[in-house]
Design a protein around this motif. Structure first.
Motif, short mmCIF file in Angstrom:
data_model
loop_
_atom_site.label_atom_id
_atom_site.label_comp_id
_atom_site.label_asym_id
_atom_site.label_seq_id
_atom_site.Cartn_x
_atom_site.Cartn_y
_atom_site.Cartn_z
N LEU A 44 0.88 -1.15 0.00
CA LEU A 44 0.00 0.00 0.00
C LEU A 44 0.93 1.21 0.00
O LEU A 44 1.73 1.37 0.92
N VAL A 45 0.86 2.02 -1.03
CA VAL A 45 1.74 3.18 -1.16
C VAL A 45 0.89 4.43 -1.01
O VAL A 45 0.04 4.72 -1.85
N ASP A 46 1.12 5.16 0.08
CA ASP A 46 0.37 6.38 0.36
C ASP A 46 1.15 7.57 -0.21
O ASP A 46 2.18 7.96 0.34
N MET A 47 0.65 8.13 -1.30
CA MET A 47 1.30 9.28 -1.93
C MET A 47 0.47 10.56 -1.78
O MET A 47 0.65 11.51 -2.51
N THR A 48 -0.44 10.56 -0.80
CA THR A 48 -1.33 11.71 -0.65
C THR A 48 -0.60 12.97 -0.19
O THR A 48 -1.09 14.07 -0.40
N LYS A 49 0.56 12.81 0.42
CA LYS A 49 1.36 13.96 0.87
C LYS A 49 2.63 14.14 0.03
O LYS A 49 3.55 14.84 0.41
N VAL A 81 -1.93 2.16 -4.84
CA VAL A 81 -1.32 3.47 -4.64
C VAL A 81 -2.43 4.46 -4.33
O VAL A 81 -3.33 4.66 -5.15
N VAL A 82 -2.36 5.07 -3.14
CA VAL A 82 -3.35 6.05 -2.72
C VAL A 82 -2.85 7.44 -3.12
O VAL A 82 -1.75 7.83 -2.73
N VAL A 83 -3.64 8.13 -3.92
CA VAL A 83 -3.29 9.48 -4.38
C VAL A 83 -4.38 10.45 -3.98
O VAL A 83 -5.50 10.05 -3.66
N ALA A 84 -4.05 11.74 -4.02
CA ALA A 84 -5.01 12.78 -3.64
C ALA A 84 -5.67 13.44 -4.84
O ALA A 84 -6.75 13.99 -4.73
N LYS A 85 -5.00 13.38 -6.01
CA LYS A 85 -5.50 14.09 -7.19
C LYS A 85 -5.59 13.17 -8.40
O LYS A 85 -4.80 12.24 -8.55
#
Length: 127
Positions: A44-49, A81-85
């Motif tokens: 799980l790759v958190d790229m929200t920041k 992959v968790v992204v914000a945009k």
């Protein structure tokens, strides 16, 4: 330079990578080379920041080449992959396509917008 932290959930066979700051291809390649957690089956790759504005197609190709080596230990693994945009989602989809076409990766990639969606996709259904 990005800050990358890891957390292992042994019960689910998932490692979480949280990425903060400006990301370069070197940051990602170094994680793949240096962290033994990278070999855990599901990621799980958190790229929200994370700021992905420094990544270009050449940098993504460098990441694909390194992941091709590392993914052999994760055959049939999954990476959410968790992204914000939405624009970041496009970069991840480009990476996933290049991994499949150029590197014959057997790892499945999915872009999501929440941790719960990522965990749902990564966790096997109960028996």
């Amino acid at each position: 330079m990005a800050e990358i932290s890891t957390h292992i959930d042994d019960s689910r066979n998932i490692v979480t990578f949280v990425i903060r700051g400006t990301v370069t291809s070197s940051d990602i390649v170094n994680v793949a080379r240096q962290q033994p957690e990278f070999r855990i089956l599901n990621h799980l790759v958190d790229m929200t920041k994370a700021d992905l504005s420094s990544l270009d197609s050449v940098g993504i190709q460098e990441i694909v080449k390194e992941f091709a080596k590392q993914d052999k230990a994760r055959q049939n693994g999954r990476t959410a992959v968790v992204v914000a945009k939405e624009a970041e989602s496009g970069l991840v989809k480009l990476f996933a396509t290049m991994s499949e076409v150029l590197a014959n990766s057997e790892v499945s990639y999915k872009t999501v917008f929440s941790h719960s969606e990522a965990l749902e996709w990564l966790s096997p259904p109960p028996c």
